[in-house]
Enzyme design. Structure first.
Site, PDB file in Angstrom:
ATOM      1  N   ASN A 294       4.764   9.561  -1.743  1.00 48.46           N
ATOM      2  CA  ASN A 294       4.484   8.596  -2.606  1.00 48.46           C
ATOM      3  C   ASN A 294       3.513   8.270  -2.761  1.00 48.46           C
ATOM      4  O   ASN A 294       1.809   7.834  -2.335  1.00 48.46           O
ATOM      5  CB  ASN A 294       4.807   7.582  -2.253  1.00 48.46           C
ATOM      6  CG  ASN A 294       4.438   6.335  -3.022  1.00 48.46           C
ATOM      7  OD1 ASN A 294       4.692   6.047  -5.003  1.00 48.46           O
ATOM      8  ND2 ASN A 294       5.180   4.675  -3.250  1.00 48.46           N
TER       9      ASN A 294
ATOM     10  N   GLU B 162       5.307  -2.967  -3.441  1.00 49.59           N
ATOM     11  CA  GLU B 162       4.472  -3.265  -4.721  1.00 49.59           C
ATOM     12  C   GLU B 162       5.529  -3.430  -5.932  1.00 49.59           C
ATOM     13  O   GLU B 162       4.597  -3.944  -6.956  1.00 49.59           O
ATOM     14  CB  GLU B 162       3.958  -1.851  -5.044  1.00 49.59           C
ATOM     15  CG  GLU B 162       3.007  -2.267  -3.918  1.00 49.59           C
ATOM     16  CD  GLU B 162       1.924  -0.427  -3.702  1.00 49.59           C
ATOM     17  OE1 GLU B 162       2.508   0.806  -3.904  1.00 49.59           O
ATOM     18  OE2 GLU B 162       1.712  -0.286  -1.967  1.00 49.59           O
TER      19      GLU B 162
ATOM     20  N   GLU C 171       9.427  -0.361   5.557  1.00 47.30           N
ATOM     21  CA  GLU C 171       8.268   0.019   5.098  1.00 47.30           C
ATOM     22  C   GLU C 171       7.482  -1.649   5.689  1.00 47.30           C
ATOM     23  O   GLU C 171       8.298  -2.863   4.322  1.00 47.30           O
ATOM     24  CB  GLU C 171       7.805  -0.049   4.012  1.00 47.30           C
ATOM     25  CG  GLU C 171       8.229   1.440   3.623  1.00 47.30           C
ATOM     26  CD  GLU C 171       7.146   1.627   2.253  1.00 47.30           C
ATOM     27  OE1 GLU C 171       6.767   2.886   2.679  1.00 47.30           O
ATOM     28  OE2 GLU C 171       7.403   1.524   1.146  1.00 47.30           O
TER      29      GLU C 171
ATOM     30  N   GLY D 183      -0.834   1.362   3.264  1.00 46.06           N
ATOM     31  CA  GLY D 183      -2.109   1.386   3.059  1.00 46.06           C
ATOM     32  C   GLY D 183      -2.971   0.335   3.527  1.00 46.06           C
ATOM     33  O   GLY D 183      -4.031  -0.405   2.916  1.00 46.06           O
TER      34      GLY D 183
ATOM     35  N   SER E  99       0.962   3.263   6.283  1.00 47.89           N
ATOM     36  CA  SER E  99      -0.023   4.032   7.548  1.00 47.89           C
ATOM     37  C   SER E  99       0.629   5.175   7.985  1.00 47.89           C
ATOM     38  O   SER E  99       0.050   5.039   9.101  1.00 47.89           O
ATOM     39  CB  SER E  99      -0.648   2.985   8.268  1.00 47.89           C
ATOM     40  OG  SER E  99      -1.507   1.696   7.233  1.00 47.89           O
TER      41      SER E  99
ATOM     42  N   GLY F 252       2.277   7.484   2.262  1.00 45.80           N
ATOM     43  CA  GLY F 252       1.504   6.922   0.680  1.00 45.80           C
ATOM     44  C   GLY F 252      -0.065   7.448   0.744  1.00 45.80           C
ATOM     45  O   GLY F 252       0.018   8.497   0.161  1.00 45.80           O
ATOM     46  N   GLY F 253      -0.768   7.020   1.214  1.00 42.91           N
ATOM     47  CA  GLY F 253      -2.490   7.249   1.412  1.00 42.91           C
ATOM     48  C   GLY F 253      -2.156   8.874   1.487  1.00 42.91           C
ATOM     49  O   GLY F 253      -2.912   9.784   1.729  1.00 42.91           O
TER      50      GLY F 253
HETATM   51  P1  PGA Z   1       0.980   3.957   2.914  1.00 40.87           P
HETATM   52  O1  PGA Z   1       2.174   3.817   1.559  1.00 40.87           O
HETATM   53  O2  PGA Z   1       0.800   5.376   3.475  1.00 40.87           O
HETATM   54  O3  PGA Z   1      -0.549   4.554   1.864  1.00 40.87           O
HETATM   55  O4  PGA Z   1       0.533   2.254   3.602  1.00 40.87           O
HETATM   56  C1  PGA Z   1       2.691   3.674   1.935  1.00 40.87           C
HETATM   57  C2  PGA Z   1       4.462   3.475   0.934  1.00 40.87           C
HETATM   58  O5  PGA Z   1       3.778   2.299   0.552  1.00 40.87           O
HETATM   59  O6  PGA Z   1       4.912   3.728   0.570  1.00 40.87           O
END
Ligand code: PGA
Length: 250
Positions: free
Chosen positions: A5, A93, A163, A169, A208, A229-230
């Site tokens: 993502n 989000e 999640e 994040g 994460s 994500g990251g």
């Molecule tokens: P993250 O994000 O891996 O940066 O924690 C995951 C996501 O929001 O799908």
């Protein structure tokens, strides 16, 4: 399954570098489905760059409407023009920053299913909800909103991403046991309604997830992959996660 993502990150230039890195390093991926979810403005660009690869395309959001006067929105038909096989919906989000409700997300779920586009349906609790012992109530309620609008068969071609919001994040990953507990709850909840669907539905963990914790998370019986994500923004990190998923699925 590993889905990257990318959120609101990247440029034409950086996306090309990222995808070149992923394509070069991906090698044989026989067991895992690899998905990238760029910002919608880059769907066309990414679509042409991943042609002839094993990588699938996903969007980050979709409108619940088919077409019409909805300025700024993107329909599922538009996503299909770019071969989007998946769309994320209900990301925390979207829920918190854009006030998307369980009911709106359920409508998006149905819109995607009707168009044969696979929802990656995100659910998860806030930290205070977890601390108050309400995790199962929250994810149960988020799933029930879809079941109120559609039946269990809507989950036949869908992916669920658990999640925990406090892990997104933040660098604070859920422990494998914490994640497994919720994944197992989700699977059992669906299995009560249809045993086959409950067993087959892919449940991803997100929050994460990275190259160093992926193997342990994926070793849990009900964790089928990750929504990243990251760590999906650097090809080396994303590739390490893909390799771990490929190995775990062997
Ligand atoms: P993250 O994000 O891996 O940066 O924690 C995951 C996501 O929001 O799908």
């Amino acid at each position: 399954m590993v889905a990257g993502n990318w959120k609101m990150n990247g440029s034409i230039e950086s996306i090309k570098i990222l995808l070149d890195g992923i394509k070069q390093g991906l090698g044989e991926v026989n067991n895992a489905e690899i998905i990238v979810c760029p910002s919608s403005i880059y769907l066309g660009e990414v679509h042409s760059q991943i042609k002839d690869t094993v990588i699938s395309l996903g969007a980050q959001n979709v409108s619940e409407h088919a077409s019409g006067a909805f300025t700024g929105e993107i329909s599922v038909k538009m996503l299909k023009d770019y071969n989007c096989k998946y769309s994320i919906i209900g990301h925390s989000e979207r829920r918190t920053l854009y006030s998307e409700t369980d009911q709106l997300i359920a409508k998006k779920f149905v819109t995607l299913c009707e168009a044969h586009t696979i929802p990656i349906f995100c659910i998860g609790e806030l930290l205070d909800e977890r601390e108050a012992g309400k995790t199962e109530d929250i994810v149960g309620r988020q799933i029930d909103a879809v079941l109120d609008l559609a039946d269990i068969f809507a989950f036949k071609n869908s992916v669920i991403a658990y999640e925990p919001v406090w892990a997104i994040g933040t660098g604070k990953t859920a422990t494998p046991d914490q994640a497994q507990e919720v994944h197992s709850f989700i699977r059992k909840k669906l299995s009560v309604l249809d045993a086959d669907i409950g067993e087959q539905v892919q449940i991803l963990y997100g929050g994460s997830m990275n190259a160093s914790n992926v193997a342990q998370l994926l070793s849990m019986p009900d964790i089928d992959g990750g929504l990243i994500g990251g760590a999906s923004l650097k090809s080396a990190d994303f590739l390490a996660i893909c390799a771990a998923a490929n190995a775990a699925a062997e």
